[in-house]
Design an enzyme around this catalytic site. Structure first.
Site, PDB file in Angstrom:
ATOM      1  N   HIS A   1       1.618  -8.161  20.712  1.00 45.03           N
ATOM      2  CA  HIS A   1       1.818  -7.167  21.773  1.00 45.03           C
ATOM      3  C   HIS A   1       0.495  -6.990  22.512  1.00 45.03           C
ATOM      4  CE1 HIS A   1      -0.234  -4.159  19.350  1.00 45.03           C
ATOM      5  NE2 HIS A   1       0.655  -4.261  18.366  1.00 45.03           N
TER       6      HIS A   1
ATOM      7  N   HIS B   1      -2.952  -6.736  20.634  1.00 43.48           N
ATOM      8  CA  HIS B   1      -3.590  -7.985  20.199  1.00 43.48           C
ATOM      9  C   HIS B   1      -4.238  -8.689  21.388  1.00 43.48           C
ATOM     10  CE1 HIS B   1      -0.060  -7.454  17.373  1.00 43.48           C
ATOM     11  NE2 HIS B   1      -1.091  -7.381  16.555  1.00 43.48           N
TER      12      HIS B   1
ATOM     13  N   CYS C   1      -0.107  -0.720   0.132  1.00 42.51           N
ATOM     14  CA  CYS C   1       0.648  -0.722   1.391  1.00 42.51           C
ATOM     15  C   CYS C   1       0.781  -2.164   1.858  1.00 42.51           C
ATOM     16  CB  CYS C   1      -0.058   0.108   2.464  1.00 42.51           C
ATOM     17  SG  CYS C   1       0.695  -0.125   4.096  1.00 42.51           S
TER      18      CYS C   1
ATOM     19  N   CYS D   1       1.765   5.603   3.417  1.00 41.38           N
ATOM     20  CA  CYS D   1       0.500   5.169   4.032  1.00 41.38           C
ATOM     21  C   CYS D   1       0.270   5.992   5.302  1.00 41.38           C
ATOM     22  CB  CYS D   1       0.583   3.684   4.380  1.00 41.38           C
ATOM     23  SG  CYS D   1      -0.729   3.114   5.475  1.00 41.38           S
TER      24      CYS D   1
ATOM     25  N   HIS E   1       0.801   3.496   8.398  1.00 47.63           N
ATOM     26  CA  HIS E   1       2.128   2.944   8.659  1.00 47.63           C
ATOM     27  C   HIS E   1       3.282   3.930   8.468  1.00 47.63           C
ATOM     28  CE1 HIS E   1      -0.214  -0.800   8.331  1.00 47.63           C
ATOM     29  NE2 HIS E   1       0.699  -1.284   9.154  1.00 47.63           N
TER      30      HIS E   1
ATOM     31  N   LYS F   1      -1.019   4.831  17.810  1.00 49.35           N
ATOM     32  CA  LYS F   1      -1.352   3.413  17.948  1.00 49.35           C
ATOM     33  C   LYS F   1      -0.098   2.612  18.298  1.00 49.35           C
ATOM     34  CE  LYS F   1      -3.096  -0.485  15.289  1.00 49.35           C
ATOM     35  NZ  LYS F   1      -2.622  -1.181  14.123  1.00 49.35           N
TER      36      LYS F   1
HETATM   37  O1  ME8 Z   1      -5.198  -6.716  10.674  1.00 47.81           O
HETATM   38  N1  ME8 Z   1      -4.633  -1.381  20.066  1.00 47.81           N
HETATM   39  O2  ME8 Z   1      -4.093  -8.491  11.645  1.00 47.81           O
HETATM   40  P1  ME8 Z   1      -3.164  -7.771  12.729  1.00 47.81           P
HETATM   41  C1  ME8 Z   1      -5.698  -2.196  20.047  1.00 47.81           C
HETATM   42  N2  ME8 Z   1      -4.760 -10.058   9.700  1.00 47.81           N
HETATM   43  N3  ME8 Z   1      -5.803  -3.262  19.257  1.00 47.81           N
HETATM   44  C2  ME8 Z   1      -4.775  -3.536  18.460  1.00 47.81           C
HETATM   45  C3  ME8 Z   1      -3.609  -2.741  18.417  1.00 47.81           C
HETATM   46  C4  ME8 Z   1      -3.560  -1.618  19.284  1.00 47.81           C
HETATM   47  N4  ME8 Z   1      -2.508  -0.810  19.357  1.00 47.81           N
HETATM   48  N5  ME8 Z   1      -2.769  -3.269  17.519  1.00 47.81           N
HETATM   49  C5  ME8 Z   1      -3.387  -4.372  17.028  1.00 47.81           C
HETATM   50  C6  ME8 Z   1      -4.899  -7.891  10.723  1.00 47.81           C
HETATM   51  N6  ME8 Z   1      -4.594  -4.536  17.588  1.00 47.81           N
HETATM   52  C7  ME8 Z   1      -5.533  -8.874   9.768  1.00 47.81           C
HETATM   53  C8  ME8 Z   1      -6.942  -9.153  10.237  1.00 47.81           C
HETATM   54  S1  ME8 Z   1      -9.310 -10.368  10.025  1.00 47.81           S
HETATM   55  C9  ME8 Z   1     -10.100 -11.209   8.813  1.00 47.81           C
HETATM   56  C10 ME8 Z   1      -7.718 -10.094   9.366  1.00 47.81           C
HETATM   57  C11 ME8 Z   1      -5.564  -5.611  17.333  1.00 47.81           C
HETATM   58  O3  ME8 Z   1      -2.245  -8.820  13.219  1.00 47.81           O
HETATM   59  C12 ME8 Z   1      -6.863  -5.065  16.737  1.00 47.81           C
HETATM   60  O4  ME8 Z   1      -7.924  -5.937  17.061  1.00 47.81           O
HETATM   61  O5  ME8 Z   1      -2.584  -6.530  12.190  1.00 47.81           O
HETATM   62  C13 ME8 Z   1      -6.615  -5.128  15.267  1.00 47.81           C
HETATM   63  O6  ME8 Z   1      -7.812  -5.146  14.530  1.00 47.81           O
HETATM   64  C14 ME8 Z   1      -5.866  -6.428  15.166  1.00 47.81           C
HETATM   65  O7  ME8 Z   1      -5.043  -6.462  16.342  1.00 47.81           O
HETATM   66  C15 ME8 Z   1      -5.044  -6.449  13.885  1.00 47.81           C
HETATM   67  O8  ME8 Z   1      -4.157  -7.484  13.923  1.00 47.81           O
END
Ligand code: ME8
Length: 527
Positions: free
Chosen positions: A21, A24, A130, A155, A158, A305
């Site tokens: 979304h 990301h 979680c 959590c 979540h 978020k």
């Molecule tokens: O956490 N606003 O992956 P993930 C801004 N795999 N950024 C956002 C967001 C939002 N609402 N939602 C997601 C993970 N992000 C792990 C990471 S790293 C070794 C492993 C962005 O798919 C933000 O950068 O849940 C967040 O840190 C990342 O997506 C998490 O992506």
């Protein structure tokens, strides 16, 4: 030997349980703007992104969809995550998947080293987990459920029930690194940024660190623990290592020495993993800690978020289909203070598109080039004596470029763009005041007309260079229309430190027609 010009930048690697979304995409764009800026600035830049494919969350999603986890990951990477990078013009140098053989080999090597050096022990464990976070939750993030989850522990992120897990695990002696971590935050105040993130991390570590469970036995979708194949590596321990396995950890020492240490860009939701667990892991392995860990804020929807699991995610192409990828990039980088939360709004996007991109920048470019075409047969005019107003533009170009560079170095992307935009606004004001169309009517003012349009044209050339990392498609078009492509070479090869050096476009340079940079959006398209 550390490589002083290295700028190695990473994004989090994203879970492949669902399609991306705009949250990301936001991280990707921010990283891309920084990477392009540093690349153009002459740094030995390496920009890594990728996907996080092991663990319970992916396994459950794949199972629910009736496919094996690797097949599911392949599908999502090809159909959703790699296309996202194309959609918003991400210039990553590498894409790592935690199922890559290079990664699995590096993880095994790293684990074995920690085991051999006495940082790992076996133990029994029982705690609340979680699956959304893929984490045993600390007390501060466990809350009482409400509504359908009343009576259960959920959590805090979540809002979903936690699962009580009891397993024999291997543990990493993270508690042994507490003092070294606190010393690191103290000695290097810019290690964790922004300051609010640093304070949060220090407070967390000061409460006391526990050892970290780094293996799981209840499922097998992960990297086997090298000395005990009945365990797989805990998904976060596996995932964090992508930052070193992608640049040759344990395999290509030269490449590793050239790139490491990294600058990590992460969302604030995963700050603790990057600013506490990760440096402790690196210390244990005898590696340097990262240069910086920068935590950006969240895109919010209704004050929360934005998230797919809460059905508030907006797909990036919903925006790019109407506004284009440059506008997507510009909007999120300009409108949200980098490091803080921000709310996305269609109204704000449409208003900024119209005022700043279409009327501010796009219109400036088309007016100046149209006047060069009309009055100077599509050639860069000759400048005569400089008046104070012209000098002011030249000086502003230099100060905007210097300020933007300084702000980008400090990860303040929104402030860097604001500094550049002062030049956009000043040039628009300059044209209005100088009235070249009036000068054009008086043959006695021909030299002055040339100077004014030369100043405006050079101003546009500077803008094209400074804005290339933010709006690469529009600036490429502008660069070609200015005649700079054939006179000076490719835009992305212009050394950024010389962007404001005045006079690069020689008088007489032939210019090309300019397509509209930011077309008018019809009202029905914005809904
Ligand atoms: O956490 N606003 O992956 P993930 C801004 N795999 N950024 C956002 C967001 C939002 N609402 N939602 C997601 C993970 N992000 C792990 C990471 S790293 C070794 C492993 C962005 O798919 C933000 O950068 O849940 C967040 O840190 C990342 O997506 C998490 O992506």
């Amino acid at each position: 030997m550390a490589n002083p010009s290295s700028f190695y930048l990473t994004t989090p690697i994203f879970y492949v349980n669902d399609a991306p979304h705009i949250g990301h995409a936001y991280t990707e764009v921010a990283a891309d703007v920084l990477a392009r800026w540093h690349r153009q600035g002459g740094d030995d830049t390496w920009f890594l992104t990728g996907t996080d494919e092991h663990g319970q969350k992916i396994l459950r999603t794949a199972t629910a969809n009736g496919v094996a986890p690797k097949e599911w990951a392949d599908r999502l990477v090809e159909s959703a995550w790699k296309p996202l990078l194309d959609l918003i013009d991400i210039s990553n140098d590498d894409f790592i998947r935690t199922t890559d053989a290079r990664h699995e080999a590096g993880v095994a090597k790293f684990l074995q080293k920690l085991h051999d050096d006495g940082h790992v022990y076996a133990g029994e464990f029982e705690a609340l987990y979680c699956v959304g976070c893929e984490e045993f939750k600390p007390k501060s993030e466990i809350v009482d459920g409400t509504g359908e989850f009343a009576g259960q522990k959920v959590c805090a992120i979540h809002s979903k029930p936690l699962e009580l897990l009891q397993e024999k695990n291997y543990f990493f002696k993270m508690s042994a690194f507490q003092d070294r971590l606190l010393a690191l935050y103290e000695e290097r105040p810019d290690f964790v940024q922004p300051a609010s993130a640093r304070n949060e991390v220090i407070a967390f570590v000061q409460q006391g660190l526990e050892d970290l469970s780094i293996s799981r036995t209840s499922f097998d979708w992960g990297i086997p623990i090298p000395w005990d194949a009945s365990h797989v590596t805990y998904v976060w321990f596996d995932a964090l290592l992508n930052y070193v396995t992608a640049i040759g950890y344990g395999q290509d020492d030269e490449e590793f020495a050239r790139r490491w240490p990294a600058n990590h860009l992460v969302g604030k939701d995963i700050l603790r993993f990057h600013a506490v667990i990760w440096p402790a892991m690196l210390m244990a392995a005898g590696l340097e800690v990262p240069n910086h860990v920068f935590a950006h804020g969240w895109l919010l929807v209704g004050g929360e978020k934005m998230s797919k699991s809460k059905l508030t995610g907006i797909a990036p192409n919903e925006i790019t289909d109407t506004f284009g990828s440059d506008a997507f990039r510009y909007y999120f980088m300009r409108a949200i203070s980098f490091g803080h939360d921000g709310s996305f709004s269609w109204e704000d996007l449409a208003a900024r598109y119209q005022a700043e991109l279409a009327n501010g920048f796009g219109n400036l470019a088309s007016r100046v080039l149209a006047m060069n075409a009309k009055y100077f047969e599509s050639r860069v005019p000759e400048a005569a004596d400089e008046a104070p107003a012209d000098e002011a533009i030249r000086e502003l170009a230099a100060s905007a470029a210097a300020r933007a560079d300084e702000r980008m170095d400090a990860f303040a992307i929104h402030e860097a763009i604001a500094a550049i935009w002062e030049l956009v606004d000043a040039l628009n004001g300059y044209i209005t005041e100088q009235e070249p169309w009036v000068l054009a009517k008086d043959p006695g003012q021909r030299a002055r007309l040339g100077t004014v349009l030369y100043t405006a044209t050079e101003g546009l050339r500077v803008l094209a260079e400074l804005l290339a990392p933010v709006v690469p498609l529009a600036t490429d078009k502008l660069w070609a229309a200015l005649g700079a492509e054939s006179a000076l070479g490719a835009l992305d090869e212009q050394p950024l430190r010389d962007a404001a050096v005045w006079g690069k476009l020689a008088p007489g340079t032939e210019q090309q027609p300019l397509a509209v940079l930011f077309p008018r959006i019809e009202a029905d398209e914005t809904g």
